[in-house]
Write a protein that holds these residues in place. Structure first.
Motif, short mmCIF file in Angstrom:
data_model
loop_
_atom_site.label_atom_id
_atom_site.label_comp_id
_atom_site.label_asym_id
_atom_site.label_seq_id
_atom_site.Cartn_x
_atom_site.Cartn_y
_atom_site.Cartn_z
N VAL A 101 12.53 -5.84 12.44
CA VAL A 101 12.34 -7.20 12.95
C VAL A 101 13.69 -7.92 12.97
O VAL A 101 14.67 -7.46 12.40
N LEU A 138 5.16 -11.30 14.99
CA LEU A 138 5.16 -10.45 13.79
C LEU A 138 3.80 -10.49 13.10
O LEU A 138 3.32 -9.46 12.60
N PRO A 180 9.45 -9.77 17.10
CA PRO A 180 9.04 -10.17 15.75
C PRO A 180 10.20 -10.76 14.96
O PRO A 180 11.31 -10.25 15.00
#
Length: 370
Positions: A101, A138, A180
């Motif tokens: 991420v 996310l 994300p």
């Protein structure tokens, strides 16, 4: 051959006209799209490691400046690229998962500073450590209906938990989809403090900037004072698109001018060849409107053919260009129809100049030799 050349010239001009309209609409869309946060009257001050160690003192001094409404800090550059980190979490089915991420290290008031919206949980408070906010993208990947309170581990950092979910915002450019993101607030890590964000009032901005520079120089020592408004940064991000629009406008204008000159020459040639025919028609009672329509019709047919040929070509290439944006407009039928109508109108005005001139000429002069 003359007809083919004129048709080809107008086809090229129509392609440029459609392309320009699509580019302008995409640029307008990017300017008006809600990015999910507010950056109006926000300036960015880059910081190196030495200055980052003095960040709290620097923030305190800049806050005292008249005209400064709020201040925060961050690691990512708004409109730029994030920094990738690996995270570990337990999925709803009990399986341990690891994904990559983007990571943002932000000030306590980061969420409120940029007017972001918390969808679940809450934002940071001063007494929280190793607690994180994630974006909606996310949250969907983690898989829980409500991930607030769930444990999460980030590479090279102590274990933590999720305290909130922020509404998705375009922290990168519109060329990319929203990825994300996890946001932490770790002021104790100096090398993660790369940007200071200052929100200023809209009155007497120049004086406010001078006062901010004075406060900055008093703390930073020999660091150069550099700042940039975030909206200026976004203008730079989309500079190539603006440049493409300007180039197409210039080239398209030249193509249309050359097309009109070619059409004007062809119209003059046809009028000369049909000079006596026009004279006979006038003697037999044809009006100026009848003769103008007669002469213009065949040229407008050529322009219409050019439009039919150019439209699918322009649509194909502009659709390919738009695929470079994750968030883009759809090419609507009226954009193509508008370009065609404009081309036909320009052609009609060009041809009418010669047609009306021929229709108003004295028929006696054109028939005298007969």
């Amino acid at each position: 051959m003359r007809n083919v050349l004129v048709t080809g010239q107008f086809a090229i001009a129509v392609i440029f006209m459609i392309s320009l309209m699509v580019i302008l609409k995409q640029l307008k869309y990017m300017q008006q799209r809600d990015l999910g946060y507010s950056y109006n009257q926000v300036i960015k001050l880059p910081m190196d490691l030495r200055l980052a160690k003095k960040m709290q003192v620097l923030k305190a001094e800049i806050t005292k400046v008249k005209g400064v409404k709020d201040i925060t800090n961050g690691f990512m550059e708004m409109g730029g690229n994030g920094s990738l980190f690996g995270i570990d979490f337990i999925a709803p089915n009990g399986e341990a998962k690891k994904i990559t991420v983007n990571m943002e290290n932000a000030g306590i008031n980061y969420i409120s500073f940029f007017d972001m919206k918390i969808m679940a949980g809450h934002a940071f408070s001063k007494d929280q450590q190793n607690e994180y906010i994630i974006n909606e993208t996310l949250a969907k990947q983690i898989g829980y209906p409500n991930p607030v309170g769930k444990p999460i581990n980030i590479t090279s950092l102590p274990p933590g938990r999720i305290i909130g979910v922020v509404k998705d915002f375009n922290y990168s450019s519109l060329h990319k989809t929203i990825e994300p993101l996890i946001i932490g607030s770790m002021d104790y890590i100096p090398y993660w403090q790369t940007n200071l964000y200052v929100k200023v009032s809209g009155t007497n901005v120049s004086q406010t900037l001078k006062d901010i520079q004075q406060a900055f120089n008093a703390i930073s020592g020999d660091n150069t004072f550099e700042y940039q408004f975030i909206d200026d940064h976004f203008n730079e991000v989309y500079h190539s698109e603006r440049q493409a629009g300007s180039m197409i406008a210039i080239i398209g204008g030249l193509a249309m001018l050359i097309s009109c000159l070619g059409l004007l020459s062809l119209a003059a040639f046809v009028v000369l060849r049909r000079k006596k025919e026009i004279g006979i028609r006038k003697v037999l009672g044809a009006s100026v409107a009848n003769i103008t329509t007669l002469l213009s019709k065949e040229f407008l047919i050529l322009v219409f053919i050019a439009f039919v040929v150019a439209s699918p070509i322009a649509y194909y290439f502009m659709n390919k260009w738009l695929q470079g944006f994750a968030y883009r407009i759809n090419i609507q039928w009226w954009v193509i129809a508008g370009a065609g109508a404009a081309a036909i109108m320009i052609a009609f005005i060009t041809v009418s100049f010669q047609s009306i001139k021929a229709a108003l000429a004295n028929p006696v002069k054109s028939l005298r030799s007969e």
